[in-house]
Design an enzyme around this catalytic site. Structure first.
Site, PDB file in Angstrom:
ATOM      1  N   THR A  45      -8.345   3.843   8.437  1.00  0.00           N
ATOM      2  CA  THR A  45      -9.570   3.045   8.405  1.00  0.00           C
ATOM      3  C   THR A  45      -9.679   2.277   9.722  1.00  0.00           C
ATOM      4  O   THR A  45      -9.016   1.271   9.929  1.00  0.00           O
ATOM      5  CB  THR A  45      -9.547   2.086   7.202  1.00  0.00           C
ATOM      6  N   ARG A  96      -9.288   8.280  -1.173  1.00  0.00           N
ATOM      7  CA  ARG A  96     -10.266   8.752  -0.188  1.00  0.00           C
ATOM      8  C   ARG A  96     -11.094   9.887  -0.766  1.00  0.00           C
ATOM      9  O   ARG A  96     -10.638  10.639  -1.618  1.00  0.00           O
ATOM     10  CB  ARG A  96      -9.537   9.248   1.076  1.00  0.00           C
ATOM     11  N   GLU A 119      -8.588   0.697  -3.036  1.00  0.00           N
ATOM     12  CA  GLU A 119      -9.444   0.768  -1.839  1.00  0.00           C
ATOM     13  C   GLU A 119     -10.326   1.993  -1.970  1.00  0.00           C
ATOM     14  O   GLU A 119      -9.846   3.080  -2.308  1.00  0.00           O
ATOM     15  CB  GLU A 119      -8.590   0.897  -0.578  1.00  0.00           C
ATOM     16  N   ASN A 149       0.853  -1.193   0.000  1.00  0.00           N
ATOM     17  CA  ASN A 149       0.000   0.000   0.000  1.00  0.00           C
ATOM     18  C   ASN A 149       0.892   1.248   0.000  1.00  0.00           C
ATOM     19  O   ASN A 149       1.728   1.417   0.892  1.00  0.00           O
ATOM     20  CB  ASN A 149      -0.890  -0.045   1.254  1.00  0.00           C
ATOM     21  N   ARG A 191      -6.838  12.914   0.752  1.00  0.00           N
ATOM     22  CA  ARG A 191      -5.774  13.371   1.660  1.00  0.00           C
ATOM     23  C   ARG A 191      -4.405  12.808   1.284  1.00  0.00           C
ATOM     24  O   ARG A 191      -3.393  13.346   1.660  1.00  0.00           O
ATOM     25  CB  ARG A 191      -6.104  13.043   3.108  1.00  0.00           C
ATOM     26  N   HIS A 248      -5.524   3.708  -1.684  1.00  0.00           N
ATOM     27  CA  HIS A 248      -6.853   4.102  -1.196  1.00  0.00           C
ATOM     28  C   HIS A 248      -7.153   5.510  -1.696  1.00  0.00           C
ATOM     29  O   HIS A 248      -6.502   6.471  -1.278  1.00  0.00           O
ATOM     30  CB  HIS A 248      -6.819   4.059   0.336  1.00  0.00           C
ATOM     31  N   HIS A 305       0.960   6.276   1.872  1.00  0.00           N
ATOM     32  CA  HIS A 305       1.713   7.236   2.685  1.00  0.00           C
ATOM     33  C   HIS A 305       2.955   7.787   1.997  1.00  0.00           C
ATOM     34  O   HIS A 305       3.570   8.718   2.506  1.00  0.00           O
ATOM     35  CB  HIS A 305       1.971   6.655   4.070  1.00  0.00           C
ATOM     36  N   GLU A 312     -11.307  -9.020   3.275  1.00  0.00           N
ATOM     37  CA  GLU A 312     -10.020  -8.693   3.897  1.00  0.00           C
ATOM     38  C   GLU A 312     -10.286  -8.469   5.382  1.00  0.00           C
ATOM     39  O   GLU A 312     -11.112  -7.628   5.757  1.00  0.00           O
ATOM     40  CB  GLU A 312      -9.407  -7.443   3.254  1.00  0.00           C
ATOM     41  N   HIS A 340      -3.769  -4.252   7.825  1.00  0.00           N
ATOM     42  CA  HIS A 340      -3.872  -3.046   8.647  1.00  0.00           C
ATOM     43  C   HIS A 340      -2.964  -3.147   9.859  1.00  0.00           C
ATOM     44  O   HIS A 340      -3.161  -4.013  10.714  1.00  0.00           O
ATOM     45  CB  HIS A 340      -5.301  -2.721   9.107  1.00  0.00           C
TER      46      HIS A 340
END
Ligand code: PXP
Length: 251
Positions: free
Chosen positions: A104, A48, A73, A10, A52, A46, A13, A154, A193
């Site tokens: 999340t 969003r 996502e 992922n 962000r 993801h 970030h 998931e 996660h």
């Protein structure tokens, strides 16, 4: 029989750091290419509602320029459905989304929010996109996911990763039981996660889990030793743990 355990990296970030200054560096696409080189099986991002971290242009470029499958996502809302149907990523993972949350925080409300989810799952599936639902590791939630028509779930590993060490095994037991139930009822099971070098082993050892999605820790570790090195170490911890659990040698 060895079951495959895939690693989805992922890259959200990387975009968080880029967006802190508003320019183009560090580029999530470059991170995705590095992840591919380091042995990732897929890229997860993801998009969003508040954009962000990952932005629309990132999704366009990831779909266009990356050879690995993209797992998008997103929240089960009309805006995101339209974007997914336009780009047709390999997979979509439906997640709950609240603007105020830092990340999340829990799984989807599959018990209470079924109607909206069912139509989004159906539209994505009809477009040939593999749909997964991000849910709590709970038997009732798995049964609800199956009833909604999702082929994949998931399991949220946040409670396990955040638990104090002496309470971790209780949380791990929930994940083990949920993964076994998923297998029994014919759902492909993923997890993710909060996973780190310290917490990944016991989850990777669960033979009915096919994919782990890991991001924040890898991007953090990249600061100290580089992204490729962090991914390679994660991959090797996953492979070792799975091989030990199944009594086979890791490659
Ligand atoms: N899986 C899902 C569905 C997520 O929402 C996230 C966080 O975006 C992850 C996996 C990865 O979590 P982390 O960044 O903590 O590794």
């Amino acid at each position: 029989m060895t079951r495959i355990l895939r690693l989805g990296v992922n890259i959200d970030h990387v975009a968080t750091i880029r967006n802190a200054r508003g320019g183009g560096h560090p580029d999530p696409l470059r991170a995705a290419k590095a992840a591919a080189k380091a042995g990732a099986d897929g890229i997860t991002a993801h998009l969003r509602e508040d954009r962000r971290h990952i932005g629309d242009d990132d999704i366009t470029r990831l779909c266009r320029d990356i050879d690995l499958p993209l797992n998008l996502e997103m929240a089960a809302i009309d805006e995101m459905l339209e974007i997914a149907l336009r780009h047709k990523p390999h997979a979509v993972c439906l997640v709950p989304e609240k603007r105020q949350e830092r990340t999340t925080e829990g799984g989807l409300d599959v018990l209470g929010g079924g109607d909206d989810l069912a139509s989004v799952i159906q539209a994505l599936s009809q477009a040939g996109i593999r749909v997964s639902l991000f849910i709590e590791p709970d038997v009732a939630h798995l049964d609800a996911a199956l009833a909604l028509g999702a082929p994949v779930v998931e399991l949220h590993t946040g409670a396990y990763c955040d638990a104090p060490i002496d309470a971790r095994s209780t949380q791990l037991d929930r994940i083990v039981a949920a993964a076994a139930h998923a297998d029994r009822i014919g759902l492909e099971c993923h997890a993710g996660h909060g996973l780190t070098f310290d917490t990944v082993g016991p989850v990777a050892a669960i033979p009915t889990i096919f994919e782990l999605n890991i991001g924040h820790f890898l991007v953090g570790e990249a600061i100290f030793g580089g992204l490729e090195s962090a991914i390679k170490r994660m991959r090797s911890l996953m492979d070792k743990s799975r091989a030990e659990a199944t009594g086979e040698r890791s490659a």
